[in-house]
Design a protein around this motif. Structure first.
Motif, PDB file in Angstrom:
ATOM      1  N   PRO A 162       0.930  -1.046  -0.012  1.00 59.62           N
ATOM      2  CA  PRO A 162      -0.053   0.022  -0.043  1.00 59.62           C
ATOM      3  C   PRO A 162       0.882   1.136   0.068  1.00 59.62           C
ATOM      4  O   PRO A 162       1.906   1.158   0.484  1.00 59.62           O
ATOM      5  N   GLU A 163       0.229   2.169  -0.671  1.00 60.36           N
ATOM      6  CA  GLU A 163       1.007   3.704  -0.575  1.00 60.36           C
ATOM      7  C   GLU A 163       1.165   4.208   0.728  1.00 60.36           C
ATOM      8  O   GLU A 163       0.282   4.012   1.818  1.00 60.36           O
ATOM      9  N   LEU A 164       2.528   4.680   1.027  1.00 58.40           N
ATOM     10  CA  LEU A 164       2.716   5.057   2.470  1.00 58.40           C
ATOM     11  C   LEU A 164       1.712   5.953   3.186  1.00 58.40           C
ATOM     12  O   LEU A 164       1.118   5.768   4.440  1.00 58.40           O
ATOM     13  N   THR A 165       1.031   6.940   2.170  1.00 57.69           N
ATOM     14  CA  THR A 165       0.247   7.944   2.959  1.00 57.69           C
ATOM     15  C   THR A 165      -1.164   7.441   3.161  1.00 57.69           C
ATOM     16  O   THR A 165      -1.941   8.078   3.647  1.00 57.69           O
ATOM     17  N   ALA A 166      -1.501   6.306   2.503  1.00 59.49           N
ATOM     18  CA  ALA A 166      -2.722   5.989   2.509  1.00 59.49           C
ATOM     19  C   ALA A 166      -2.885   4.562   3.187  1.00 59.49           C
ATOM     20  O   ALA A 166      -3.916   4.077   3.332  1.00 59.49           O
ATOM     21  N   ALA A 167      -1.900   3.929   3.827  1.00 56.37           N
ATOM     22  CA  ALA A 167      -1.840   2.580   4.349  1.00 56.37           C
ATOM     23  C   ALA A 167      -2.497   2.535   5.818  1.00 56.37           C
ATOM     24  O   ALA A 167      -2.250   3.636   6.513  1.00 56.37           O
ATOM     25  N   ARG A 168      -3.111   1.416   6.090  1.00 50.41           N
ATOM     26  CA  ARG A 168      -3.698   1.247   7.413  1.00 50.41           C
ATOM     27  C   ARG A 168      -2.533   1.129   8.450  1.00 50.41           C
ATOM     28  O   ARG A 168      -2.953   1.337   9.658  1.00 50.41           O
ATOM     29  N   VAL A 169      -1.792   0.459   8.064  1.00 48.17           N
ATOM     30  CA  VAL A 169      -0.608  -0.041   9.011  1.00 48.17           C
ATOM     31  C   VAL A 169       0.964   0.665   8.213  1.00 48.17           C
ATOM     32  O   VAL A 169       1.022   0.331   7.095  1.00 48.17           O
ATOM     33  N   VAL A 170       1.660   1.253   9.090  1.00 51.25           N
ATOM     34  CA  VAL A 170       2.810   1.736   8.504  1.00 51.25           C
ATOM     35  C   VAL A 170       4.001   0.972   9.558  1.00 51.25           C
ATOM     36  O   VAL A 170       3.958   1.115  10.705  1.00 51.25           O
TER      37      VAL A 170
ATOM     38  N   LEU B  38      12.171  -6.089   8.272  1.00 52.46           N
ATOM     39  CA  LEU B  38      10.961  -5.428   8.562  1.00 52.46           C
ATOM     40  C   LEU B  38       9.694  -5.927   7.689  1.00 52.46           C
ATOM     41  O   LEU B  38       8.603  -5.761   7.694  1.00 52.46           O
ATOM     42  N   GLU B  39      10.238  -6.300   6.207  1.00 56.72           N
ATOM     43  CA  GLU B  39       9.396  -6.734   5.217  1.00 56.72           C
ATOM     44  C   GLU B  39       8.549  -7.878   5.732  1.00 56.72           C
ATOM     45  O   GLU B  39       7.274  -7.830   5.259  1.00 56.72           O
ATOM     46  N   GLY B  40       8.914  -8.778   6.503  1.00 51.68           N
ATOM     47  CA  GLY B  40       8.032 -10.035   6.612  1.00 51.68           C
ATOM     48  C   GLY B  40       6.906  -9.509   7.653  1.00 51.68           C
ATOM     49  O   GLY B  40       5.868  -9.878   7.540  1.00 51.68           O
ATOM     50  N   VAL B  41       7.140  -8.394   8.488  1.00 48.10           N
ATOM     51  CA  VAL B  41       6.212  -7.952   9.510  1.00 48.10           C
ATOM     52  C   VAL B  41       5.200  -7.090   8.437  1.00 48.10           C
ATOM     53  O   VAL B  41       3.954  -7.207   8.524  1.00 48.10           O
ATOM     54  N   ALA B  42       5.712  -6.305   7.730  1.00 51.08           N
ATOM     55  CA  ALA B  42       4.779  -5.519   6.732  1.00 51.08           C
ATOM     56  C   ALA B  42       4.039  -6.334   5.877  1.00 51.08           C
ATOM     57  O   ALA B  42       3.054  -6.085   5.792  1.00 51.08           O
ATOM     58  N   ASP B  43       4.426  -7.459   5.453  1.00 49.98           N
ATOM     59  CA  ASP B  43       3.661  -8.255   4.464  1.00 49.98           C
ATOM     60  C   ASP B  43       2.504  -8.925   5.376  1.00 49.98           C
ATOM     61  O   ASP B  43       1.357  -9.010   4.619  1.00 49.98           O
ATOM     62  N   LYS B  44       2.966  -9.438   6.560  1.00 51.47           N
ATOM     63  CA  LYS B  44       1.811  -9.932   7.134  1.00 51.47           C
ATOM     64  C   LYS B  44       0.632  -9.027   7.614  1.00 51.47           C
ATOM     65  O   LYS B  44      -0.589  -9.484   7.925  1.00 51.47           O
ATOM     66  N   LEU B  45       0.928  -7.718   7.848  1.00 53.60           N
ATOM     67  CA  LEU B  45       0.124  -6.731   8.278  1.00 53.60           C
ATOM     68  C   LEU B  45      -0.488  -5.888   7.002  1.00 53.60           C
ATOM     69  O   LEU B  45      -1.390  -4.991   7.233  1.00 53.60           O
ATOM     70  N   ASN B  46      -0.045  -6.328   5.766  1.00 53.40           N
ATOM     71  CA  ASN B  46      -0.460  -5.584   4.692  1.00 53.40           C
ATOM     72  C   ASN B  46       0.014  -4.100   4.766  1.00 53.40           C
ATOM     73  O   ASN B  46      -0.868  -3.175   4.591  1.00 53.40           O
ATOM     74  N   ALA B  47       1.357  -3.803   5.369  1.00 55.18           N
ATOM     75  CA  ALA B  47       1.535  -2.613   5.696  1.00 55.18           C
ATOM     76  C   ALA B  47       2.640  -1.852   4.577  1.00 55.18           C
ATOM     77  O   ALA B  47       2.998  -2.573   3.799  1.00 55.18           O
ATOM     78  N   ALA B  48       2.500  -0.546   4.529  1.00 50.65           N
ATOM     79  CA  ALA B  48       3.475   0.297   4.104  1.00 50.65           C
ATOM     80  C   ALA B  48       4.668   0.350   4.756  1.00 50.65           C
ATOM     81  O   ALA B  48       4.552   0.385   6.069  1.00 50.65           O
TER      82      ALA B  48
END
Lengths: 249, 309
Positions: free
Chosen positions: B189-197, B213-223
């Motif tokens: 997701p785009e940084l300014t629009a993501a639900r989780v960063v 950090l990517e692993g955590v970001a992937d699991k949370l669908n985070a930017a």
């Protein structure tokens, strides 16, 4: 090519600002003032252009009260050749600053005008672009790289999705971003030498500009304080809090 | 009141921040016209026509407006502003680049980065890196305003059916041209629009280490974001920078890893709903704003976190 660098006197970036008790403004009494950090990067870029033989002269200009001479002396100590203060009561609003700088630009006829992208006090991010519009010049805002090739100024800009490079016809305007360069410190001998460099003062009247304020500040308040939370002692406890208390994962 | 809203878009689609700017326009009230300027921007104009509460869409589709060169777009916006009381755009790099130019062409001052609409001419905006909030009143004939998108809840993207009117004028200032761009491809997701960063700082130690950090970001669908220190150190590209001079974010969950919490960074993320800080320095200022702080070595804690979420 002559380079004009616009600088602003602002609160030192290390100082924590406080709002006045009467909510009229922030309290700047006895606060350390400095050159706006983005303007320091602008000075550095201009001086490097001179050192590499691409610029012939670097002129620093500030708009504001007489105390701005301190910051202009800093610019001179960092390598500017001479300085101009457009002396005003307090700090005019961006459109007036842009008009005053347009007046200086017309007198000086530089090939490049460099600004900081924003001041760390007002955080407006306006003056460079306003000046470019008034002077009818191309603008390379939020620059992370500036290259001069003949009459063209190539500027790499930091934009939301990454980087964008534009080619501007000189004379042109550049506003600096953080990664354009790392400003040097002024050496003591250079600080001494700067005292003898020319610093001229101009008035808005001499430039034929009427200084006008159209934005009135009604009230200044501190931001809502965020309450600090708790420390957890393990990843397990953290995940539990996020799932069951905050309910965000 | 009559508002001209300058859409943020990439020709093919509207950038979601346009919906937040629309919310600010609705808070001001009055008739809303959306201007879409670009090259091959018909699809974005159609999307703008579907926005709720928009009465008209102006579409200026010309090669000179490609890549949003401010020198060409600003005179178009200034021209289209005739008869309007307000001109609004996002406080994005695009809005910041173009709108002051528009204001100067209209001979007015500008109000940057508003976080609330108090009335048609009075707004709140942060200054001093967010350490103070000013309530400002503009007496200019046209109010030129950029909007901090995180401060306004997005409107729905559909519900309206405005007419699209083509604008024929093509301003070419002839002083600038586009050379190239390196736009970072996002599979998140785009940084300014993501639900989780999920953001990393200097404590990450290297760009390579951002992978954990990517692993955590992937699991949370985070930017993914970063502090200025991490960008300056060359760990990650500039478009990831969160802070006073980078991007302003306000997700539901912000996870700061190896970030000390310089005031300039806090200015970019402190409006997040829930803040988590993982840092081995228990005195790091980030803990003063974090809802949940974990004093730990990030290289142990982050993989553990990934495993448990």
């Amino acid at each position: 090519m002559k380079v004009l660098v616009a600088i602003k006197r602002v609160i030192d970036y290390n100082v924590k600002v406080r709002v006045k008790a009467d909510n009229s403004d922030v309290d700047l009494t006895n606060v350390k003032m400095a050159v706006n950090p983005f303007c320091e990067i602008a000075i550095e870029e201009a001086v490097r252009l001179k050192e590499s033989g691409q610029a012939t002269e670097v002129v620093a200009v500030a708009v504001g009260p007489s105390q701005c001479q301190e910051q202009l002396r800093t610019a001179l100590a960092l390598g500017a050749d001479r300085a101009i203060l457009v002396e005003t009561e307090g700090f005019p609003q961006p459109l007036s600053v842009a008009k005053l700088l347009k007046g200086v630009y017309d007198q000086e006829q530089p090939g490049l005008v460099i600004f900081g992208k924003q001041s760390i006090d007002a955080d407006n991010n306006q003056t460079g672009q306003m000046f470019a519009a008034l002077a009818g010049l191309g603008q390379g805002t939020f620059a992370s790289k500036v290259e001069i090739a003949g009459d063209t100024v190539n500027v790499t800009r930091e934009v939301d999705g990454g980087l964008q490079t534009v080619a501007l016809k000189a004379p042109a305007v550049v506003t600096t971003d953080l990664r354009l360069n790392e400003p040097r410190y002024a050496s003591l001998p250079n600080i001494m030498k700067a005292k003898k460099k020319p610093l001229d003062t101009l008035t808005p009247e001499a430039l034929g500009v009427e200084v006008k304020a159209t934005i009135e500040t009604l009230r200044v308040e501190p931001p809502a304080e965020r309450q600090g939370g708790i420390k957890v002692d393990s990843v397990e406890a953290l995940v539990d809090k996020l799932k069951n208390e905050a309910k965000v994962i | 009141m009559s508002i001209l809203l300058v859409a943020e878009h990439n020709d093919a689609a509207l950038n979601p921040v346009t919906l937040n700017v629309l919310a600010a326009a609705q808070a001001i009230g009055g008739d809303i016209t959306v201007l879409v300027a670009g090259e091959g921007c018909g699809a974005a104009a159609e999307a703008a026509a579907a926005l709720p509460g928009v009465s008209k869409v102006l579409c200026a589709d010309a090669a000179v407006y490609g890549k949003q060169l401010a020198e060409n777009v600003a005179p178009l916006i200034a021209e289209a502003a005739a008869g309007h009381s307000h001109v609004l755009s996002a406080h994005s790099t695009n809005g910041k680049n173009t709108m002051p130019r528009v204001a100067a062409l209209l001979d007015v001052n500008m109000v940057s980065d508003i976080i609330s609409v108090e009335s048609e001419d009075t707004f709140k905006r942060p200054f001093y890196a967010g350490n103070a909030i000013a309530t400002v009143k503009s007496s200019d004939a046209v109010k030129v305003v950029t909007v901090r998108h995180t401060a306004f809840d997005a409107t729905p993207a559909t519900g309206g059916s405005a007419a699209v009117e083509a604008l024929a004028s093509a301003h070419d200032a002839g002083v600038s041209s586009f050379v190239n761009e390196e736009i970072v491809k996002l599979d998140r997701p785009e940084l300014t629009a993501a639900r989780v960063v999920v953001s990393g700082g200097r404590g990450m130690g290297s760009g390579e280490n951002f992978k954990i950090l990517e692993g955590v970001a992937d699991k949370l669908n985070a930017a993914m974001g970063a502090s200025r220190a991490a960008v300056d150190a060359g760990f990650v590209p500039n478009d990831m920078q969160v802070g006073q001079t980078g991007k302003i974010v306000a997700p539901e969950l912000y996870i700061a890893v190896g970030i000390s919490g310089a005031i300039q960074h806090l200015a970019g993320m402190k409006d997040s709903k829930v803040i988590v800080a993982i840092n081995k320095d228990e005195d790091a200022p980030i803990f003063q704003v974090a809802d949940y702080g974990l004093v730990a070595d990030l290289f142990q804690a982050v993989p553990e976190l990934e495993a448990q979420i």
